[in-house]
Enzyme design. Sequence first.
Site, short mmCIF file in Angstrom:
data_model
loop_
_atom_site.label_atom_id
_atom_site.label_comp_id
_atom_site.label_asym_id
_atom_site.label_seq_id
_atom_site.Cartn_x
_atom_site.Cartn_y
_atom_site.Cartn_z
N CYS A 30 -10.63 2.89 -1.50
CA CYS A 30 -9.25 3.25 -1.11
C CYS A 30 -9.05 2.64 0.26
O CYS A 30 -9.91 2.77 1.14
CB CYS A 30 -9.11 4.77 -1.06
SG CYS A 30 -7.56 5.31 -0.29
N THR A 31 -7.92 1.98 0.45
CA THR A 31 -7.69 1.24 1.70
C THR A 31 -7.74 2.13 2.95
O THR A 31 -7.97 1.63 4.04
CB THR A 31 -6.30 0.57 1.69
OG1 THR A 31 -5.35 1.54 1.26
CG2 THR A 31 -6.29 -0.64 0.81
N HIS A 32 -7.47 3.41 2.76
CA HIS A 32 -7.47 4.30 3.92
C HIS A 32 -8.89 4.55 4.45
O HIS A 32 -9.06 4.83 5.64
CB HIS A 32 -6.84 5.66 3.56
CG HIS A 32 -5.35 5.61 3.43
ND1 HIS A 32 -4.72 5.07 2.34
CD2 HIS A 32 -4.37 6.02 4.28
CE1 HIS A 32 -3.40 5.15 2.52
NE2 HIS A 32 -3.17 5.73 3.68
N CYS A 56 -3.45 -1.69 -2.33
CA CYS A 56 -3.68 -0.33 -2.82
C CYS A 56 -4.58 -0.35 -4.07
O CYS A 56 -4.24 -0.95 -5.09
CB CYS A 56 -2.32 0.28 -3.17
SG CYS A 56 -2.45 1.94 -3.78
N THR A 86 -5.25 2.21 -5.96
CA THR A 86 -4.65 3.03 -7.02
C THR A 86 -3.72 2.16 -7.88
O THR A 86 -3.78 2.20 -9.11
CB THR A 86 -3.88 4.21 -6.39
OG1 THR A 86 -4.77 4.89 -5.49
CG2 THR A 86 -3.38 5.17 -7.44
N TYR A 102 -0.34 8.35 -3.58
CA TYR A 102 -0.23 7.75 -4.90
C TYR A 102 -1.32 8.28 -5.84
O TYR A 102 -1.12 8.38 -7.04
CB TYR A 102 -0.40 6.22 -4.79
CG TYR A 102 0.86 5.45 -4.46
CD1 TYR A 102 2.05 6.09 -4.12
CD2 TYR A 102 0.85 4.06 -4.49
CE1 TYR A 102 3.19 5.36 -3.82
CE2 TYR A 102 1.98 3.31 -4.20
CZ TYR A 102 3.15 3.97 -3.86
OH TYR A 102 4.28 3.23 -3.58
N GLY A 103 -2.46 8.59 -5.27
CA GLY A 103 -3.61 9.00 -6.09
C GLY A 103 -3.39 10.27 -6.87
O GLY A 103 -4.13 10.59 -7.79
N ASP A 138 0.85 -1.19 0.00
CA ASP A 138 0.00 0.00 0.00
C ASP A 138 0.89 1.24 0.00
O ASP A 138 2.09 1.15 0.24
CB ASP A 138 -0.93 0.02 1.22
CG ASP A 138 -1.99 1.10 1.09
OD1 ASP A 138 -2.75 1.06 0.11
OD2 ASP A 138 -2.04 2.01 1.93
N SER A 139 0.27 2.39 -0.24
CA SER A 139 1.06 3.62 -0.23
C SER A 139 1.33 4.11 1.19
O SER A 139 2.12 5.02 1.38
CB SER A 139 0.31 4.71 -1.00
OG SER A 139 -0.91 4.99 -0.36
N1 DGL Z 1 -4.49 3.69 -0.15
C1 DGL Z 1 -4.33 3.81 -1.53
C2 DGL Z 1 -5.50 3.26 -2.31
O1 DGL Z 1 -6.12 2.31 -1.86
C3 DGL Z 1 -3.89 5.14 -2.09
C4 DGL Z 1 -3.90 6.37 -1.25
C5 DGL Z 1 -2.93 7.36 -1.85
O2 DGL Z 1 -1.72 7.18 -1.62
O3 DGL Z 1 -3.35 8.27 -2.59
O4 DGL Z 1 -5.80 3.70 -3.40
#
Ligand code: DGL
Length: 279
Positions: A197-199, A83, A85, A52-53, A20-21
Amino acid sequence: MINLERSKNMDNNGPIGVIDSGIGGFTVLKALQDRLPNENYLYFGDSMRMPYGERENDELIMLANTIISDLESRGVKAIVLACNTLSSLIVELTAQVPLFSVIEAGVQETLNWRDRGLVGLIATTATVKNRGYEKELELWTKDVEYIAQGTHTLAKVINDGQSDLKILKHNIEEAVEPILLKGIKKGIVIEELLLGCTHFPIVSVTIRQMYPELELINPANGLVNQLNKYCTEFDFFNTQEPAGTTHILMTADYDIFERMVRELELNCDSLEMTELRLS
Ligand code: DGL
């Protein structure tokens, strides 16, 4: 998923890599630790280069391929692209070991909820721009559609552990409101929201408080189901001690990772954490 077939030289006993990022992939790691406790995990969180997005695709492909080969050189037997993304670019990636996509899992979870109509989707700008979810969904059905909204900032706000609830809620609102409005314009009340998004599952309590009418879909469970099915089918479970270990690698923010390990109640029985020094 790519590299579906089992090849003869695959080793059952390497750890499962999780990419993941940042700390977002902990939502997937936790589900893996809970459901497959006899596996070993090697987590890579690239906090130094998140979000990453907001990055271009060629840069994301280069980063993903570099991390994949780094994890392969550390002996992983399979890799989970937690991730979203990066998963939106999975067809561009190269791996020697089986590679699992959170987007594929998210689409399967969506189809468990609904076989026709509209589903809301919040994700990073890149995931939405790449139409990662739409392309995967089109492989399965034409009767379900996503109303997708990208957010530039929400993942970073969560990754940084933003404690100001007002800022968090403002970011959530900016992502969710346009989806509800687009639904209303089509004469439809959106009932499900996919957290692409995992966050985002980290703040699902807040999202639920703000939008109690929405069913939140988290792809993490579907991802564990896919991995479990694969390991069962190809007799690919870990068979040796040590079992149940987790090693977390990160490129920045050791303190944030340490705090989130506690907050998300990851299994710490046999946990190691290392901050990598990138040149
Ligand atoms: N957590 C990542 C995802 O699931 C990306 C978040 C990011 O770094 O922009 O897309």
